[in-house]
Design an enzyme around this catalytic site. Structure first.
Site, PDB file in Angstrom:
ATOM      1  N   GLU A 165    -124.562  18.815  62.314  1.00 49.58           N
ATOM      2  CA  GLU A 165    -125.435  17.841  62.593  1.00 49.58           C
ATOM      3  C   GLU A 165    -124.785  16.705  62.885  1.00 49.58           C
ATOM      4  O   GLU A 165    -125.507  15.978  63.588  1.00 49.58           O
ATOM      5  CB  GLU A 165    -126.363  17.737  61.419  1.00 49.58           C
ATOM      6  CG  GLU A 165    -127.658  16.854  61.349  1.00 49.58           C
ATOM      7  CD  GLU A 165    -127.149  15.510  60.890  1.00 49.58           C
ATOM      8  OE1 GLU A 165    -128.032  14.553  61.131  1.00 49.58           O
ATOM      9  OE2 GLU A 165    -126.228  15.174  60.479  1.00 49.58           O
ATOM     10  N   ASP A 174    -133.615  15.912  54.785  1.00 55.20           N
ATOM     11  CA  ASP A 174    -132.048  15.217  55.025  1.00 55.20           C
ATOM     12  C   ASP A 174    -132.264  13.776  54.021  1.00 55.20           C
ATOM     13  O   ASP A 174    -133.291  13.179  53.866  1.00 55.20           O
ATOM     14  CB  ASP A 174    -132.209  14.977  56.490  1.00 55.20           C
ATOM     15  CG  ASP A 174    -130.626  14.560  56.760  1.00 55.20           C
ATOM     16  OD1 ASP A 174    -129.857  14.636  55.908  1.00 55.20           O
ATOM     17  OD2 ASP A 174    -130.378  14.476  58.094  1.00 55.20           O
TER      18      ASP A 174
HETATM   19 ZN   LIG Z   1    -124.911  11.927  58.153  1.00 58.24          ZN
END
Ligand SMILES: [Zn+2]
Length: 472
Positions: free
Chosen positions: A194, A254
């Site tokens: 990511e 997240d």
């Molecule tokens: Zn990050």
């Protein structure tokens, strides 16, 4: 990820043009669990964490940059958990050009029932950001996103017996939930790559998510796939359905685990799911305060914002661009330690982590209509939840004893202090002293009663606050 300052009209008018699934609306009524069932779900194993040194989190709190040995260790560790639970696992390895050269990434995909026609996807990224030099290369990324990964592992472990029970009921034609969603399964996707290696750009970021979205978009379903007879297939024009078509909703977690996150809603399509999570949060709060004479001192609500005027770029983007319905659960503003060495165990707040686990357990149970075991033993294959319920009673008894002891100590101390003060100020009237002492005792008793319950319910739902120092 980075904040993309896009105006409402631009972002939400433009994005649907990219989608062939744009008209799909999966909104439906979701039956909420009552308080007894909520308690049962919270009591399911694994036990609530008491520190970051317990459970899966301890295994994830290490630097996990892409292609490192630690990255492989963490992925293997998570895969083993799913294998032991009996889930289908798949790893999609691929090599991509990056600013530091060719790098091999590997996504981990775990599915409870790979034959299911449709699925709810819960996701997070397990890689930590790459830094070239020491000490920056010791970056852990506790909120980014070790903690969200551990929450998803908790969901899988706690709910697998319920998923299995539902599957048995459906196969025996005894499932009492809605037939349309009876076959929807749970899939957990753990993205690699990511993080950007240098500055966040469209090509230097979300490597794993971009690869998986492309792969799933171009993998068409065979004619005998169960999707073709599902309710989703009848709701949209999709002559060449792919794996992407089987996703009802993709939830991305997240930057979570720090205290008091502020979560916004970024999509009109999934705002109903956002509101449902807010409702789950309200019911957890009711549960926490149940039986209390006065309103407790709970922390602020997490799910109150509406972020439609902007979006945060993250692993969901390639799926969103292909028409997948997205619920993005991300702290906004970001944790203050974002992309610093401070994003380690010390920033994680145990009550917050336990609340995330509770929220995601309940959200998933209610979304999938999982049958919650009653108090009759043996209803589900794993009756560990019942065992935990018994331990909850033990906890109640213990807390009451502790509360009584605390009140007694406080009474003695307050009376002594009052007598001392009155003696010093020479306003010693026997009646005045007795009246003041009795009043103070009643007030203190009531406050203590609240705080002892508060502690108990906090520890069940989210736990006592334990802040841990950074690892050396
Ligand atoms: Zn990050």
């Amino acid at each position: 990820m980075r904040i993309s300052l896009v105006f409402l009209g631009l972002s939400w008018l433009a994005l649907p043009c990219l989608s062939k699934n744009q008209e799909l609306n999966t909104e439906r009524y979701i039956d909420g669990l009552d308080h007894d069932d909520l308690r049962t779900v919270l009591d399911l194993k694994p036990d609530p964490w008491r520190s970051v040194e317990e459970g899966h989190l301890a295994r994830l709190l290490i630097p996990r940059a892409c292609e490192s040995d630690h990255s492989t260790d963490v992925r293997n560790y998570m895969k083993d958990i799913f294998v032991k639970l009996g889930w289908h696992t798949e790893e999609t390895a691929f090599t991509s050009k990056t600013p530091i050269g060719d790098v091999t990434f590997t996504n981990l995909i775990a599915t409870f029932d790979p034959e299911a026609p449709t699925k709810l996807v819960l996701s997070a990224h397990f890689d930590s950001k790459h830094y070239d030099t020491w000490p920056a290369n010791q970056f852990i990324g506790a909120t980014d996103s070790a903690a969200p990964c551990s929450t998803l592992l908790d969901v899988a472990e706690s709910l697998t017996p319920l998923l299995r029970h539902k599957q048995t009921l459906v196969q025996a034609d005894e499932y009492e939930g809605d037939e349309e969603w009876a076959h929807t399964t749970l899939q957990i996707v753990l993205f690699d790559g990511e993080e950007a290696f240098h500055d966040w750009t469209a090509t230097d970021s979300i490597y794993g998510a971009r690869h998986l979205a492309e792969r799933w978009e171009s993998t068409y379903l065979p004619d005998n796939h169960a999707y073709h007879s599902s309710y989703l297939a009848t709701r949209r024009y999709d002559p060449t359905p792919s794996i992407l078509s089987t996703i009802e909703n993709l939830v991305l977690l997240d930057l979570l685990g720090a205290v008091d996150p502020h979560i916004s809603s970024y999509s009109k399509r999934t705002h109903w799911l956002f509101k449902h999570l807010a409702d789950v949060e309200d019911r957890l709060e009711e549960l926490r305060r149940e039986g209390l004479p006065n309103k407790g001192k709970g922390k602020g609500k997490w799910f109150e914002g509406f972020g439609w005027a902007g979006a945060i770029d993250d692993d969901h983007r390639p799926f969103l661009e292909r028409g997948v319905s997205i619920l993005h659960l991300i702290a906004n503003p970001f944790p203050r330690v974002w992309h610093t060495l401070g994003d380690d165990a010390s920033v994680l707040d145990m009550p917050t982590l336990r609340k995330w686990n509770a929220l995601m357990r309940i959200f998933t149970v209610e979304y999938l209509g999982l049958p919650v075991p009653s108090s009759s033993p043996g209803e589900v294959e794993q009756s560990a939840g019942m065992g935990m319920a018994a331990r909850t009673d033990d906890l109640v008894s213990l807390s009451r004893k502790e509360g009584i002891m605390q009140r007694m100590k406080r009474k003695v101390r307050v009376r002594a202090e009052l007598v001392f003060v009155l003696f010093r100020t020479r306003i010693c009237s026997g009646y005045v002293v007795m009246g003041l002492v009795c009043t103070a005792s009643v007030v203190i008793d009531r406050d203590n009663s609240i705080s002892s319950h508060q502690y108990l319910l906090d520890s069940k739902l989210s736990g006592d606050c334990l802040i841990h120092r950074p690892r050396s």
